[in-house]
Design an enzyme around this catalytic site. Structure first.
Site, mmCIF file in Angstrom:
data_model
loop_
_atom_site.group_PDB
_atom_site.id
_atom_site.type_symbol
_atom_site.label_atom_id
_atom_site.label_comp_id
_atom_site.label_asym_id
_atom_site.label_seq_id
_atom_site.Cartn_x
_atom_site.Cartn_y
_atom_site.Cartn_z
ATOM 1 N N ASN A 9 74.788 148.305 96.959
ATOM 2 C CA ASN A 9 73.895 148.307 98.114
ATOM 3 C C ASN A 9 72.473 148.330 97.554
ATOM 4 O OD1 ASN A 9 72.365 148.754 100.374
ATOM 5 N ND2 ASN A 9 73.167 150.807 100.806
ATOM 6 N N LYS A 11 69.726 148.028 99.086
ATOM 7 C CA LYS A 11 68.710 148.558 100.011
ATOM 8 C C LYS A 11 67.510 147.601 100.048
ATOM 9 C CE LYS A 11 70.745 153.032 99.260
ATOM 10 N NZ LYS A 11 70.632 154.489 99.158
ATOM 11 N N HIS A 96 75.115 153.288 107.754
ATOM 12 C CA HIS A 96 74.625 153.968 106.545
ATOM 13 C C HIS A 96 73.743 155.147 106.976
ATOM 14 C CE1 HIS A 96 72.394 154.747 102.868
ATOM 15 N NE2 HIS A 96 73.373 154.133 102.232
ATOM 16 N N GLU A 98 70.973 156.164 105.992
ATOM 17 C CA GLU A 98 69.551 155.819 106.158
ATOM 18 C C GLU A 98 69.315 155.175 107.528
ATOM 19 O OE1 GLU A 98 69.152 153.752 102.409
ATOM 20 O OE2 GLU A 98 69.458 155.668 101.407
ATOM 21 N N GLU A 168 79.861 158.897 102.302
ATOM 22 C CA GLU A 168 78.580 159.065 101.604
ATOM 23 C C GLU A 168 77.928 160.362 102.066
ATOM 24 O OE1 GLU A 168 76.911 155.243 99.792
ATOM 25 O OE2 GLU A 168 76.077 155.428 101.784
ATOM 26 N N GLY A 174 70.894 159.261 96.486
ATOM 27 C CA GLY A 174 69.582 159.156 95.847
ATOM 28 C C GLY A 174 69.053 160.458 95.276
ATOM 29 N N SER A 214 74.838 158.777 94.393
ATOM 30 C CA SER A 214 74.497 159.054 92.991
ATOM 31 C C SER A 214 75.597 158.659 91.994
ATOM 32 C CB SER A 214 74.118 160.529 92.807
ATOM 33 O OG SER A 214 72.944 160.816 93.537
HETATM 34 P P1 13P Z 1 72.534 156.076 95.366
HETATM 35 O O1 13P Z 1 73.655 155.506 94.531
HETATM 36 O O2 13P Z 1 71.186 155.604 94.944
HETATM 37 O O3 13P Z 1 72.645 157.568 95.490
HETATM 38 O O4 13P Z 1 72.725 155.492 96.852
HETATM 39 C C1 13P Z 1 73.961 155.594 97.457
HETATM 40 C C2 13P Z 1 73.967 154.793 98.690
HETATM 41 O O5 13P Z 1 73.299 155.115 99.657
HETATM 42 C C3 13P Z 1 74.779 153.568 98.706
HETATM 43 O O6 13P Z 1 74.915 153.052 99.982
#
Ligand code: 13P
Length: 250
Positions: A9, A11, A96, A98, A168, A174, A214
């Protein structure tokens, strides 16, 4: 054999040029046939990567990070499932954290997005997960149940043949604070239990549940040893071809 789906992903990262350079690096590696590699770039790179993937004959699925809940209309700045499918997206990440937290997406909206993806025969990759506070309050199971039921309650198992779920935990995204394999496995079991209650055991066995938050190459072996972990959804560590390839080659 257990499926192993590794999803990038990206982003809001990478221009078309950068996305193409990444795929060029991927083409140099021997993709293991036992693993499925999926990439969700920004909308602007979907058709570019899909075209390139076809030309290079790479067995990678290109998908999207979001979709609008309506099929068309006056929704300035939004993108429809038909438009994503037309661009070459084969799957779409829905719900997601976010999107839930920054753009206030509700479970009802997420349910509609899943319907849109299914209408266009795209794989819905539904994300669920609790916040740090919710885990501290001991309500993780309840939150996951709400999210699963809220997103999938109106569908039949026949509708959801292609469904993929990603666990997640918000506190792991992150932050560098990856869930232990045991914590992840426990949450995956909760998700599977909810799915089994809704759609039966037999169907649930076929639904891959991925872990995200992560993820690094070093964590892969232990995560993938867990019975109910069928792959990973990777943010930061999917941005550079070498770190992503190490994750694929765990
Ligand atoms: P990270 O791997 O940067 O923690 O992000 C995870 C994520 O949100 C994948 O959709």
């Amino acid at each position: 054999m257990k499926r192993a789906i590794i999803v990038a992903n990206w982003k809001m990262h990478k221009t078309q040029l950068e996305a193409k350079a990444f795929l060029e690096e991927m083409a140099k590696m021997d993709l293991p046939s036992t693993k499925e590699v999926w990439i969700a770039p920004s909308y602007t790179s979907i058709s570019v990567l899909e075209e390139m993937r076809k030309n290079l004959n790479l067995s990678i699925l290109i998908g999207a990070q979001n979709v609008n809940e309506h099929n068309l209309g006056a929704f300035t700045g939004e993108i429809s499932a038909a438009q994503l499918s037309d661009a070459g997206a084969k799957f779409v990440i829905i719900g997601h954290s976010e999107r839930r937290h920054i753009y206030l997406e509700s479970d009802a909206m997420i349910e509609k997005k899943i319907a849109q993806a299914l209408n266009e025969s795209m794989i819905p990759l539904l994300c669920v997960g609790e916040t740090e506070d919710q885990r501290a309050q001991g309500v993780t199971k309840k939150i996951l149940s709400f999210q699963i039921r809220g997103a999938l309650g109106s569908f039949s198992k026949e509708d959801l043949q292609s469904l993929v779920v990603a666990y997640e935990p918000v506190w792991a995204i992150g932050t560098g604070k990856i869930a232990t394999p045991e914590i992840a496995e426990e949450a995956h079991q909760m998700i599977k239990k909810d799915l089994a209650n809704m759609f039966g055991e037999e169907f649930t066995e076929t639904v891959p549940v991925l872990y995200g938050g992560s993820v690094k190459a070093e964590s892969m072996q232990n995560l993938m040893k867990q019975r109910n972990i069928n792959g990973v959804l990777v943010g930061g560590a999917s941005l550079a071809p070498d770190t992503f390839q190490k994750i694929i080659n765990y």
